[in-house]
Scaffold this active site. Structure first.
Site, PDB file in Angstrom:
ATOM      1  N   VAL A  24       0.842  -1.203   0.000  1.00  0.00           N
ATOM      2  CA  VAL A  24       0.000   0.000   0.000  1.00  0.00           C
ATOM      3  C   VAL A  24       0.878   1.255   0.000  1.00  0.00           C
ATOM      4  CG1 VAL A  24      -1.653   1.353   1.372  1.00  0.00           C
ATOM      5  CG2 VAL A  24      -2.000  -1.118   1.068  1.00  0.00           C
ATOM      6  N   GLY A 104      -1.480 -22.690  -3.279  1.00  0.00           N
ATOM      7  CA  GLY A 104      -2.772 -22.617  -3.964  1.00  0.00           C
ATOM      8  C   GLY A 104      -2.998 -21.210  -4.512  1.00  0.00           C
ATOM      9  N   ASP A 127       3.961 -22.953   5.750  1.00  0.00           N
ATOM     10  CA  ASP A 127       4.440 -24.301   5.405  1.00  0.00           C
ATOM     11  C   ASP A 127       5.846 -24.314   4.793  1.00  0.00           C
ATOM     12  OD1 ASP A 127       1.970 -25.009   6.252  1.00  0.00           O
ATOM     13  OD2 ASP A 127       1.194 -25.635   4.305  1.00  0.00           O
ATOM     14  N   GLY A 170       1.858 -28.049   8.345  1.00  0.00           N
ATOM     15  CA  GLY A 170       2.745 -28.107   7.176  1.00  0.00           C
ATOM     16  C   GLY A 170       2.099 -28.824   5.998  1.00  0.00           C
ATOM     17  N   GLY A 185      15.331 -30.522  19.759  1.00  0.00           N
ATOM     18  CA  GLY A 185      16.071 -31.672  20.281  1.00  0.00           C
ATOM     19  C   GLY A 185      15.243 -32.959  20.305  1.00  0.00           C
ATOM     20  N   GLU A 187      13.913 -36.743  19.674  1.00  0.00           N
ATOM     21  CA  GLU A 187      14.477 -38.078  19.506  1.00  0.00           C
ATOM     22  C   GLU A 187      14.087 -38.625  18.137  1.00  0.00           C
ATOM     23  OE1 GLU A 187      13.808 -37.024  22.599  1.00  0.00           O
ATOM     24  OE2 GLU A 187      15.881 -37.416  23.189  1.00  0.00           O
ATOM     25  N   ARG A 255      -0.434 -20.642  13.586  1.00  0.00           N
ATOM     26  CA  ARG A 255      -0.686 -19.678  12.516  1.00  0.00           C
ATOM     27  C   ARG A 255      -1.030 -18.290  13.037  1.00  0.00           C
ATOM     28  NH1 ARG A 255      -4.256 -22.354   7.859  1.00  0.00           N
ATOM     29  NH2 ARG A 255      -5.837 -20.907   8.546  1.00  0.00           N
TER      30      ARG A 255
HETATM   31  O1  F6P Z   1      -1.191 -23.647   4.446  1.00  0.00           O
HETATM   32  C1  F6P Z   1      -1.044 -23.399   5.791  1.00  0.00           C
HETATM   33  C2  F6P Z   1      -1.809 -24.419   6.609  1.00  0.00           C
HETATM   34  O2  F6P Z   1      -1.833 -23.953   7.946  1.00  0.00           O
HETATM   35  C3  F6P Z   1      -1.290 -25.837   6.553  1.00  0.00           C
HETATM   36  O3  F6P Z   1      -0.185 -26.052   7.396  1.00  0.00           O
HETATM   37  C4  F6P Z   1      -2.500 -26.612   6.973  1.00  0.00           C
HETATM   38  O4  F6P Z   1      -2.456 -27.939   6.505  1.00  0.00           O
HETATM   39  C5  F6P Z   1      -3.599 -25.849   6.301  1.00  0.00           C
HETATM   40  O5  F6P Z   1      -3.132 -24.527   6.165  1.00  0.00           O
HETATM   41  C6  F6P Z   1      -4.913 -25.829   7.022  1.00  0.00           C
HETATM   42  O6  F6P Z   1      -5.838 -25.230   6.182  1.00  0.00           O
HETATM   43  P1  F6P Z   1      -7.202 -24.591   6.620  1.00  0.00           P
HETATM   44  O7  F6P Z   1      -6.910 -23.264   7.238  1.00  0.00           O
HETATM   45  O8  F6P Z   1      -7.950 -24.430   5.342  1.00  0.00           O
HETATM   46  O9  F6P Z   1      -7.841 -25.523   7.575  1.00  0.00           O
END
Ligand code: F6P
Length: 322
Positions: A24, A104, A127, A170, A185, A187, A255
Site C-alpha cells: 500500500v 494454492g 508451510d 505443514g 532436540g 528423539e 498460525r
Molecule cells: O497452508 C497453511 C496451513 O496452515 C497448513 O499447514 C494446513 O495444513 C492448512 O493450512 C490448514 O488449512 P485450513 O486453514 O484451510 O484448515
C-alpha cells in the site's frame, strides 16, 4: 500504472499485514491508487474491493492474520469464477494485482497471468513449501511458536519421564516438523518426505527409555502417513514403549502468532519488491527470498514445481538424536 490491487489468499500467515502495508505505502508513494480486496479470490469474484490508504495500514505491522481477510476459493478454480474476477478488476480499472499467499494462491495467480492480467505474487505461507522462496512469510514465527510449545512440553514430560508426540502443521511438507524437531532436540522426527515405519519409531523410543532419558520427544508433521493420532493408536495397540505417551496437536495455534522481527522485515521487503516489479513491468512472477536476496521466479515455474526440503538436515537430526 495508476491503480493496483492487493489481496491475501489461502491460510493466513504472520507477517501478511506487513506485506499489505508495504504494498500500500510503496504503491501510494509511486503516485498509484491502491485497492484492497476482501477475503481473497472470493472477494475478487464478488467485486469486494475498495481503496486503501496509508493511514488504513497504520499499526498493523505487529498484527498476525490479515486485515483484508482470506479464503480458500473453490469458485476461483472454475472458468466462470475467474471470468467474474477479471470483470471486477476491469470494472475498477485495476492495472495490476499483488497476490500474497502460498501454493494454492500462487497457482491462482498463475491462471490470472495466463489470461493476460499483470500479477505479482508474494511468497507467504507458514508451510515453507513454495518454490521460488527459500523462506516464506510466516515460517519463522510459526516455527518459534512450535518451539515454545515443545520446550514447555519437555519440561512437564521430564518431570514424569513421559514420551511426547507433538504434531505440527505443514500440510504435505515436513519443513516445520524437521526444523522444530532439530531445534527442539527431538528423539524422532516424522515427515511426509521420508517414510517412517512405526516399528522403527517404537524401537527408538524404547532405546531412549533404556538409556535412561528423562523424556522422549517425537515431532510429527500433520501430513505424514502416521500422523500423531494414527501413531498413538498404533503404539497403544502394539507396543510397550517404556515411556507413557502423551499427544499434543499444535494446529492453528502456530498460525495466529504475532509476527516476529524476521517476518515483519521479510514481509516489508517483499511487499516493496512486488510494487517494484509492477512498476518496471516485470509481471507474472513471484517475489521471494533466495539465498538472502530478493528474487523473482515466473509464476508458471512456481505453479508447476515442487520445492524439495533439505534432507541432509534429516540425517543430521538422526545423528544428534542418539
Ligand atoms: O497452508 C497453511 C496451513 O496452515 C497448513 O499447514 C494446513 O495444513 C492448512 O493450512 C490448514 O488449512 P485450513 O486453514 O484451510 O484448515
Amino acid at each position: 500504472m495508476k491503480r493496483i490491487a492487493v489481496l491475501t489468499s489461502g491460510g493466513d500467515a504472520p507477517g501478511m499485514n506487513g506485506a499489505i502495508r508495504s504494498v500500500v505505502r510503496t504503491g501510494i508513494n509511486r503516485g498509484w491508487e491502491v485497492f484492497g480486496v476482501r477475503r481473497g479470490y472470493d472477494g475478487l469474484i464478488n467485486g469486494d474491493l475498495k481503496p486503501i490508504g496509508s493511514r488504513d495500514v497504520s499499526n498493523i505491522l505487529q498484527l498476525g492474520g490479515t486485515i483484508l481477510g482470506s479464503a480458500r476459493s473453490h469458485e476461483f478454480e472454475t472458468e466462470e469464477g475467474r471470468e467474474r474476477a477479471l470483470k471486477a478488476l476491469r470494472k475498477h480499472n485495476i492495472e495490476g494485482i499483488v497476490i500474497i499467499g502460498g501454493n494454492g494462491s500462487q497457482r491462482g495467480a498463475y491462471t490470472l497471468t495466463e489470461s493476460g492480467f499483470p500479477v505479482v505474487g508474494v511468497a507467504s505461507t507458514i508451510d515453507n513449501d513454495l518454490y521460488g522462496a527459500d523462506i516464506t512469510i510466516g515460517v519463522n514465527t510459526a516455527l518459534n511458536i512450535a518451539l515454545e510449545a515443545i520446550d514447555r512440553l519437555k519440561v512437564t514430560a521430564s518431570s514424569h519421564q513421559r514420551g511426547i508426540l507433538v504434531e505440527v502443521m505443514g500440510r504435505d511438507c515436513g519443513y516445520l516438523a524437521l526444523m522444530a524437531g532439530i531445534a527442539g532436540g527431538a528423539e524422532v522426527i516424522i515427515i511426509p518426505e521420508i517414510e517412517t515405519a512405526p516399528d522403527r519409531v517404537a524401537k527408538q523410543l524404547r532405546e531412549a527409555y533404556e538409556k535412561g532419558k528423562p523424556h522422549a520427544l517425537v515431532v510429527v508433521a500433520e501430513g505424514a502417513k502416521y500422523n500423531a493420532e494414527r501413531l498413538a493408536r498404533y503404539f497403544k495397540d502394539h507396543y510397550e514403549l517404556g515411556f507413557e505417551l502423551r499427544v499434543t496437536i499444535l494446529g492453528y495455534v502456530q498460525r495466529g502468532g504475532t509476527p516476529d522481527a524476521s517476518d515483519r522485515l521479510l514481509a516489508t521487503r517483499l511487499g516493496a519488491a512486488a510494487t517494484d516489479c509492477l512498476a518496471r513491468g516485470e509481471v507474472g512472477v513471484l517475489v521471494g527470498l533466495i539465498k538472502n536476496e530478493i528474487a523473482t521466479t515466473p509464476l508458471k515455474v512456481v505453479a508447476t514445481t515442487k520445492k524439495p526440503i533439505d534432507l541432509s538436515l534429516w540425517d543430521l537430526a538422526q545423528e544428534l538424536a542418539k
